[in-house]
Design an enzyme around this catalytic site. Structure first.
Site, PDB file in Angstrom:
ATOM      1  N   GLY A   1      66.514  -1.991  25.967  1.00 26.98           N
ATOM      2  CA  GLY A   1      65.848  -0.679  26.620  1.00 26.98           C
ATOM      3  C   GLY A   1      65.256  -0.905  27.798  1.00 26.98           C
ATOM      4  N   LEU A   2      64.960  -1.980  28.444  1.00 27.41           N
ATOM      5  CA  LEU A   2      64.691  -1.930  29.935  1.00 27.41           C
ATOM      6  C   LEU A   2      65.734  -1.920  30.671  1.00 27.41           C
ATOM      7  CD1 LEU A   2      61.672  -2.027  31.225  1.00 27.41           C
ATOM      8  CD2 LEU A   2      62.205  -4.627  31.407  1.00 27.41           C
ATOM      9  N   ASP A   3      66.741  -2.731  30.446  1.00 23.14           N
ATOM     10  CA  ASP A   3      67.951  -2.952  31.409  1.00 23.14           C
ATOM     11  C   ASP A   3      68.851  -2.253  30.634  1.00 23.14           C
ATOM     12  OD1 ASP A   3      69.812  -3.214  33.182  1.00 23.14           O
ATOM     13  OD2 ASP A   3      69.476  -5.468  33.375  1.00 23.14           O
TER      14      ASP A   3
ATOM     15  N   ASN B   1      61.956  -1.939  16.033  1.00 32.48           N
ATOM     16  CA  ASN B   1      61.996  -0.829  16.932  1.00 32.48           C
ATOM     17  C   ASN B   1      60.576  -0.192  17.051  1.00 32.48           C
ATOM     18  OD1 ASN B   1      63.009   1.123  18.854  1.00 32.48           O
ATOM     19  ND2 ASN B   1      65.208   0.815  17.593  1.00 32.48           N
TER      20      ASN B   1
ATOM     21  N   GLY C   1      54.818  -4.989  20.466  1.00 31.26           N
ATOM     22  CA  GLY C   1      53.649  -5.189  20.839  1.00 31.26           C
ATOM     23  C   GLY C   1      53.312  -6.672  21.456  1.00 31.26           C
TER      24      GLY C   1
ATOM     25  N   SER D   1      66.717   3.528  16.423  1.00 31.67           N
ATOM     26  CA  SER D   1      65.882   4.338  17.312  1.00 31.67           C
ATOM     27  C   SER D   1      65.743   5.691  16.615  1.00 31.67           C
ATOM     28  CB  SER D   1      66.746   4.619  18.613  1.00 31.67           C
ATOM     29  OG  SER D   1      66.283   5.694  19.296  1.00 31.67           O
TER      30      SER D   1
ATOM     31  N   GLY E   1      54.346  -0.988  22.302  1.00 32.99           N
ATOM     32  CA  GLY E   1      53.159  -1.539  22.659  1.00 32.99           C
ATOM     33  C   GLY E   1      52.095  -2.150  21.830  1.00 32.99           C
TER      34      GLY E   1
ATOM     35  N   GLY F   1      66.514   8.632  24.375  1.00 38.46           N
ATOM     36  CA  GLY F   1      67.895   9.267  23.510  1.00 38.46           C
ATOM     37  C   GLY F   1      68.961   8.564  24.041  1.00 38.46           C
TER      38      GLY F   1
END
EC number: 1.3.5.2
Length: 336
Positions: free
Chosen positions: A63-65, A246, A297, A175, A268, A114
């Protein structure tokens, strides 16, 4: 120390703009004389999992890259493994903006991105150019405009393309931001998908003469009964690992905070105990039949240890990394 100053500046920007700006800078630093600014020399803490050797148990969650733009820069920070994606067969823009929100007081994020990504072919080109020597996971999903009933085809298309380049493949069926996607976690739909994925994996093993493990990423919002059924399906279909968890749709965890009512998945610190509980229950059900990658988290050494004590063999960070920066990686790996 320097990250607290960087974060202060970045948090003045819209979250998605801050992400895009950061990634542009990371890309510039990678393989430049200034890479030392992000390079961290950390002790080896080797772990064997899913038949793979990880230099340490801490990874970056998907999700970050999404497009594999900064694999080498992120690798320089000391992660034991990096999971890129989620990527889909065709490029797609994702949901309307704004779609990413900070809940700063709770060190949380809400996203309804999305699966915005440039498509699997673009990702593969970036992976080919990467010099990262660690384990690279590639997280795959379905396009929004592919009917859920045909979603299996999207996963198989992506598997076929990423197989030669992946250390492991993560199947994202959890997701909350792609309509209907989470229905693939249940009953016949899950069995049908896992059967097709296992068959494709064995076919590709024969073709490439190498075995690439497959892990399935699940939601934290499953009931205990649903979790038992998921665990049973994973074992029956000889899936190699499970990624738990997720983001959650449970906003009661951040009630009263700014942006708490935004649609999307919450990640988180607020999801920390929820995901740990799922890991603990999964561990009891699986009884060691397949390994768990724990995510949700992790924002401290204590939180990392809690996930591993609950049964995770490997762990991943995302939101905690955004809030605490590279120092979080160092703290966890030095003392885990």
């Amino acid at each position: 120390m320097y990250y607290s100053l960087v974060r202060k500046a970045l948090f003045r920007l819209d979250p998605e703009r801050a992400h895009d700006f950061t990634f542009r800078q990371l890309k510039r630093l990678s393989h430049s004389p200034f890479q030392f600014l992000i390079q961290q020399s950390l002790p080896a803490k080797p772990v064997s999992c899913m038949g793979l050797s990880f230099k340490n148990p801490l990874g970056l969650a998907a999700g970050l890259d999404k497009n594999g733009d900064c694999i080498d820069a992120l690798g320089a920070m000391g992660f034991g493994f990096i999971e890129v994606g989620t990527v889909t067969p065709r490029a797609q823009v994702g949901n309307d903006k704004p779609r990413l929100f900070r809940l700063v007081e709770a060190e949380g994020l809400i996203n309804r991105m999305g699966f915005n990504n440039l498509g699997v072919d673009n990702l593969i080109e970036n992976v080919k150019q990467s010099q990262y020597g660690g384990v690279l996971g590639i997280n795959i999903g379905k396009n929004k405009d592919t009917p859920v009933e045909q979603g299996k085809d999207d996963y198989l298309i992506c598997m076929e393309k990423v197989y030669p380049y992946a250390g492991y493949i993560a199947i994202n069926i959890s997701s909350p931001n792609t309509p209907g996607l989470r229905t693939l976690q249940y009953g016949e739909a899950l069995d049908d998908l896992l059967s097709a994925i296992k068959n494709k994996q064995l076919e590709l093993q024969g073709k490439y003469q190498k075995y690439v493990p497959v892990a399935v990423k699940i939601a934290p919002d499953l009931t205990h009964e649903e979790l038992i059924q998921v665990a049973d399906s994973l074992v029956r279909h000889h899936i190699d690992g499970v990624i738990a968890t997720n983001t959650t749709l449970d906003k009661s965890l951040v009630s009263g905070l700014d942006h708490c009512n935004e649609a999307g998945g919450l990640s988180g610190r607020p999801v920390q105990s929820k995901s740990t509980q799922i890991i603990r229950q999964l561990n009891e059900e699986l009884k060691g039949a397949l390994p768990i990658i724990g995510v949700g988290g992790i924002d401290s050494l204590t939180a990392a240890r809690e996930k591993m004590d609950a049964g995770a063999s490997l762990i991943q960070v995302y939101s905690g990394f955004i809030y605490h920066g590279p120092a979080l990686i160092k703290s966890i790996i030095n003392h885990i």
